[in-house]
Design an enzyme around this catalytic site. Structure first.
Site, short mmCIF file in Angstrom:
data_model
loop_
_atom_site.label_atom_id
_atom_site.label_comp_id
_atom_site.label_asym_id
_atom_site.label_seq_id
_atom_site.Cartn_x
_atom_site.Cartn_y
_atom_site.Cartn_z
N HIS A 221 -2.44 6.60 4.60
CA HIS A 221 -0.57 6.31 4.77
C HIS A 221 -0.85 7.80 4.22
O HIS A 221 -1.23 8.30 2.85
CB HIS A 221 -0.31 5.84 3.62
CG HIS A 221 -0.31 3.96 4.74
ND1 HIS A 221 -0.96 3.87 5.65
CD2 HIS A 221 -0.15 3.06 4.56
CE1 HIS A 221 -1.09 2.63 6.03
NE2 HIS A 221 0.19 2.03 5.05
N GLN B 51 1.92 6.03 8.95
CA GLN B 51 1.41 4.76 7.61
C GLN B 51 0.32 4.61 9.01
O GLN B 51 0.13 4.18 10.64
CB GLN B 51 1.68 3.56 8.15
CG GLN B 51 2.91 3.70 7.12
CD GLN B 51 3.53 2.46 6.39
OE1 GLN B 51 4.58 2.59 5.60
NE2 GLN B 51 2.62 1.26 6.27
N ARG C 64 4.60 3.39 11.62
CA ARG C 64 2.54 3.09 12.41
C ARG C 64 2.47 4.93 13.06
O ARG C 64 3.10 5.01 14.01
CB ARG C 64 2.31 2.43 12.82
CG ARG C 64 0.83 2.33 13.41
CD ARG C 64 0.46 1.64 12.18
NE ARG C 64 0.73 0.42 11.80
CZ ARG C 64 0.73 -0.46 10.46
NH1 ARG C 64 0.27 0.19 9.55
NH2 ARG C 64 1.39 -1.83 10.40
N CYS D 254 0.87 -1.73 0.32
CA CYS D 254 -0.50 -0.03 -0.07
C CYS D 254 0.93 0.83 0.20
O CYS D 254 0.41 2.85 -0.77
CB CYS D 254 -1.15 0.05 0.71
SG CYS D 254 -0.30 -0.38 2.64
#
Ligand code: NAP
Length: 372
Positions: free
Chosen positions: A275, A162, A268, A135
């Site tokens: 994202h 993300q 993250r 992704c």
């Protein structure tokens, strides 16, 4: 009429795929058959057609007559079923959102607004396995496809922010549970005008470090914190998520023989399903910023350039604004102090749409067109 099997249609990626296929009126011109790994005989999705009850996704005899199998079920399923089908000389098309087959020699990573020539080459040469990309890589290429297609990138560094959805549905829910736990412990203090931010912070920190804080999925708190590690370690010192940047970018672009170096740090953060990425791009040569802006803006119909000003950035370049949209905004575009060949930019994209379901939806249509 072609028979197309759908596996993993009720998972997070699969349900976004179903939504998009219904939006685009895609359930036409083929016979869809829905499979399950857990509920044989159950009811399939409501797609406005009469469909048979759910079939067993592990039954090779049911899979082998299919012309195309679309799976969003995950790597374990792919690892178990795909090799058996191919060993049994099944010659149908396999379309997959899992990473298992991405780097196989006989597979193409699909992102048609960016690599249609690579896909067309694969179809003509008889390749039957088409896989959605990582992704983060996919969203980076959707934003910067113009620069890559024009061979303007000498190297690229991406620092990512993300979302929880990249980990899966349970991770998204855990992020919200963490937020709820923080809200619960601090509610009294935040509604008291006399309380100080330092007092609130002390309570929040205590909650984050409390052994009862919900961290089963992430291992540590994400809400009110971040996690600078995604996936497993590689020998290079990168995480696997970081390692995929260069490998997948160059496979998607068909530049594996002379790869563009792509690296960065993947982090993250507490976003739900978008994202974001901050890029440092070393251009092959100095180019005027307005020319670069045009190249990026004309890269594909989904890129949306955001002026480098505060109001536009706050309104258009955040996960809260982008969630649920197919557009991939790119902003904060400027030359860097390092020199005229150094460009910085920031982008944000919905990782369940372009980062997962949309390339799968589109390759199915491309394959059907190729077959007709
Ligand atoms: P998921 O939500 O965990 O769904 C996978 C399967 O789990 C479903 O098809 C379903 O199979 C089963 N399942 C069990 N309990 C469920 C429940 N309560 N609700 C829905 N499904 C349930 O997986 P995913 O996140 O969509 O990921 C699928 C694949 O796509 C993975 O290989 C992943 O790596 C890849 N991918 C994910 C993302 C992402 O952002 N999440 C992005 C790109 C690629 P049955 O119906 O057969 O029981």
């Amino acid at each position: 009429m072609f028979k197309i099997g759908f596996v993993g249609w009720r998972g997070m990626v699969g349900s976004v795929l179903m939504e998009r296929m219904l939006d685009e009126n895609d359930f036409q011109g083929f016979e869809p058959i829905f499979f399950t790994t857990s509920n044989v005989g159950g009811k399939g999705p409501d797609i406005g057609l009469d469909i048979p009850s759910l079939q067993d996704a592990y039954d090779l005899k049911l899979l082998e007559p299919l012309d195309i199998i679309v799976t969003c079920q995950g790597s374990d399923y792919t690892k178990e079923v795909y090799p058996q089908l191919r060993r049994n000389k099944w010659r149908g098309y396999w379309i997959d959102s899992a990473s298992t087959l991405r780097l196989e020699k006989n597979s193409v990573i699909v992102l048609d607004p960016v690599n249609k020539p690579v896909i067309d080459g694969g179809l003509v040469s008889g390749i039957k396995t088409y896989v959605g990309g990582n992704c983060t890589v996919t969203l980076m290429l959707m934003g910067l496809s113009g620069l890559f297609a024009g061979h303007h990138v000498e190297w690229l560094n991406s620092m990512t922010y993300q979302s929880a959805s990249g980990g899966g549905a349970k991770h998204m829910k855990e992020l919200v549970s963490q937020m709820a736990a923080i809200g619960r412990v601090s509610q009294e203090l935040i509604s008291d005008p006399a309380s100080t931010a330092i007092e609130v912070d002390a309570l929040v920190t205590e909650e984050l470090r409390n052994s009862s804080h919900p961290v089963e999925q992430f291992g540590v708190p994400l809400a009110a914190s971040l996690i600078p590690w995604i996936d497993r370690a590689m020998e290079s010192g990168q995480t696997r998520e970081e390692w995929k940047g260069q490998v997948e970018t160059n496979k998607i672009m068909g530049t594996e023989e002379k790869p563009v170096p792509v690296d960065g740090v993947c982090v993250r953060v507490g976003a739900m399903r978008c994202h974001s990425q901050a890029f440092t791009i070393k251009l092959n040569k100095d180019m005027p910023l307005d020319e670069i802006t045009d190249i990026i803006g004309e890269g594909n119909p989904w890129v949306k350039l955001v002026p480098n000003d505060k109001e536009s950035t706050l309104k258009q370049l955040t996960p809260a604004a982008v969630n649920g949209h197919l557009t991939v905004p790119v902003g904060r575009l400027r030359k860097m102090l390092q020199g005229p060949e150094y460009l910085t930019a920031f982008s944000c994209g919905d990782q369940l749409l372009w980062g997962a379901a949309e390339p799968i939806r589109r390759i199915l249509r491309i394959i059907l067109e190729h077959l007709s």
